[in-house]
Design a protein around this motif. Structure first.
Motif, short mmCIF file in Angstrom:
data_model
loop_
_atom_site.label_atom_id
_atom_site.label_comp_id
_atom_site.label_asym_id
_atom_site.label_seq_id
_atom_site.Cartn_x
_atom_site.Cartn_y
_atom_site.Cartn_z
N GLU A 218 0.82 -1.20 0.00
CA GLU A 218 0.00 0.00 0.00
C GLU A 218 0.86 1.26 0.00
O GLU A 218 0.48 2.28 -0.55
CB GLU A 218 -0.93 -0.02 1.22
N GLN B 47 -0.36 3.30 -5.40
CA GLN B 47 -1.81 3.22 -5.47
C GLN B 47 -2.16 2.83 -6.90
O GLN B 47 -1.46 3.22 -7.84
CB GLN B 47 -2.46 4.56 -5.12
N LYS C 131 -8.17 8.96 -5.76
CA LYS C 131 -7.43 7.89 -5.09
C LYS C 131 -5.95 8.24 -4.95
O LYS C 131 -5.29 8.61 -5.91
CB LYS C 131 -7.58 6.58 -5.88
N GLY C 132 -5.45 8.13 -3.73
CA GLY C 132 -4.04 8.36 -3.47
C GLY C 132 -3.65 9.81 -3.26
O GLY C 132 -2.48 10.11 -3.05
#
Length: 559
Positions: A35, A39, A515-516
């Protein structure tokens, strides 16, 4: 004996338990480490808004809805001190620099058009006469990215995923679609305009348009915008821009006033038919329509392998050039663009999934306020008399060297010399560059002049020479680089332009969300070449091969 067996059994159970616990802990660490390495959004959407100044974000803030610009700022990250670190600040170099993670000094796109010293002619940044048009019988599709010397983030995604990650470029302008999509894209599409109003491409990508593009061209998706351009909201609420009737704006052929409404059906034939839509917010809406059709037609973001949709909104540039950065037209264009962005994000939420995609938005350059307007506000500004300068400079050349033939070209504020002629005349090229630079510096409206030798011999780290050097390609750029005074341009008396190393041309937005991406903002300086390595770091892929920028660490969720 029993006691011994019991001890052995307990020891074995403890050992097994310890081993199992260690394996569980190791697995957890591996997952956590993964993780923190990368991403993997299902889709990255790169948005370039052509000619967007940073202050359009703040100036029109109260006019924006919650789903477009405000959503990006409120949910994502805002780089408030974001700049182009090179000149010329124009469309071709801008799109190339955003996606290559470097500047023209490395990627080679030194202008929209430039003088090719080897071919002894002007060339276009995306032009390629070895290709054929697809979707049209005109030459509008004879394009490719072959003049861009480095890879893009989109190329690196294709390489990283063994060509399984799809890359699609979309823009009204060919260069706005082609350069971001990179060398190995699945497709890039642009708008032909004229009498057809079709979206087309090049044989570089394919031999025939896919069915979804054929269907889109056959629909009334573009024809619906053949309507008058009126303000989206009551014009009296547009207090963030100047008066509607003024002398700083261009006039469409057939119009007698610069004011709203603009009757496009009436102006249609005399203004290039579908070409007219480019100079209106409808061009951005058409681009959004086509981008959403590409999202559906290409099944982008449908699996775990990251895809990339590169979208460039070109109409903001056409409107800015024609009406100026302080016009009611530019304000209405951005209010409507905000709605198009909200529509795009809403579809991404539905088709890809909220939190499953990543978006960045920036510009390819900013723009100057109309100098005539600035002059009326008692601000130093003006227009360069290029014809007068050329005449005066030719007189200097004749007096100093006895000929003007050593000057091959003057374009993009660069002077190109014929080194063979100078050699035959036994004139040292470094001395000639310096003598010509000193002459040009004496002309009205010119603020600074640098030579090619200075670009070669020094390493600048700040100021105007730093910006010029990042735009200076040793093989392609000129011998003398000219910088007008702040507020001075070589352009018509109406509308805005760009291209200089001055801050009004370099300060542009950079917004990221999805995202990210962290929520927040920074006033630390960031630069255009930082975008590609930032997204590369997010995805865990190799940086473009000419990268000179660096990842913006505070943006990333796993930083």
């Amino acid at each position: 004996m029993k006691k011994t067996n019991l001890l052995v059994t307990i020891s074995l159970i403890c050992a097994i338990g310890f081993s199992f616990g260690q394996r569980k802990k190791k697995d957890a660490v591996e997952v956590q480490t993964t993780e923190f390495i990368a991403q993997t959004p299902k889709l990255v959407v790169g948005i370039v808004v052509d000619q967007m100044r940073y202050d359009y974000l703040t100036r029109f803030w109260n006019q924006y809805g919650e789903g477009g610009f405000k959503r990006m700022v409120n949910e994502g990250f805002n780089c408030k001190n974001h700049h182009f670190n090179y000149a010329p600040t124009s469309t071709g170099p801008g799109h190339a620099s955003v996606y290559t993670g470097t500047s023209p000094a490395m990627h080679g796109i030194i202008g929209n058009d430039w003088y090719d010293k080897e071919a002894d002619k002007m060339v276009y940044c995306a032009g390629d006469d070895t290709m054929t048009s697809v979707g049209t019988n005109s030459a509008a599709g004879q394009m490719s990215p072959h003049r861009m010397l480095t890879t893009t983030i989109t190329d690196q995604l294709r390489l990283h995923t063994q060509q399984r990650g799809k890359v699609i470029g979309v823009a009204l302008k060919d260069r706005g679609a082609i350069l971001p999509a990179g060398h190995s894209a699945n497709a890039a599409y642009w708008f032909e305009g004229g009498a057809t109003g079709n979206w087309i491409t090049s044989s570089y990508y394919m031999d025939a348009l896919p069915q979804w593009v054929v269907d889109f061209n056959a629909s009334d998706a573009v024809e619906q915008y053949k309507k008058p351009w009126t303000t989206l909201r009551p014009i009296e609420t547009y207090v963030e821009s100047g008066t509607d009737a003024n002398s700083y704006e261009g006039l469409q052929k057939g119009e007698t006033t610069t004011t709203f409404p603009h009757d496009f059906p009436k102006l249609w034939e005399t203004n290039g038919e579908f070409e007219l839509l480019r100079r209106s917010p409808y061009g951005n809406s058409m681009t959004t329509d086509f981008a959403l059709a590409a999202l559906e037609g290409e099944d982008l973001g449908k699996d775990a392998i990251t895809d990339f949709l590169a979208v460039s909104y070109s109409s903001t540039d056409y409107v800015g050039h024609f009406y100026g950065v302080n016009s009611k037209e530019i304000e209405d264009t951005y209010i409507r663009l905000d709605q198009d962005l909200a529509r795009l994000f809403s579809e991404l939420d539905e088709k890809v999934g909220e939190g499953e995609y990543t978006v960045f938005l920036t510009a390819d350059h900013a723009a100057i306020n109309v100098p005539a307007y600035l002059q009326d506000q008692k601000i130093p500004a003006g227009y360069l008399d290029m014809n007068g300068m050329k005449e005066k400079f030719n007189e200097f050349l004749k007096y100093k060297y006895g000929t003007t033939e050593m000057v091959k070209n003057l374009s993009n504020y660069q002077l190109f010399l014929d080194h063979r002629i100078l050699s035959n005349l036994d004139i040292d090229i470094v001395i000639a560059q310096e003598e010509m630079a000193k002459e040009l510096l004496s002309y009205e409206g010119i603020g600074q002049v640098y030579t090619g030798h200075q670009m070669w011999a020094n390493e600048y780290t700040r100021g105007i020479p730093y910006i010029l050097q990042n735009g200076y390609n040793q093989k392609r750029s000129g011998d003398v680089l000219i910088v007008p005074n702040p507020g001075f341009i070589s352009y018509g008396k109406t509308g805005s332009t760009h291209g200089s190393p001055q801050i009004y041309d370099t300060h542009s937005p950079l917004l990221l969300f999805g995202k990210g991406i962290k929520q927040g903002s920074t006033v630390n300086r960031t630069e255009i070449p930082d975008i590609a390595p930032t997204i590369s770091a997010l995805l865990g892929i190799a940086f473009p091969n000419g990268t000179t920028g660096k990842p913006i660490g505070e943006v990333l969720e796993f930083e």
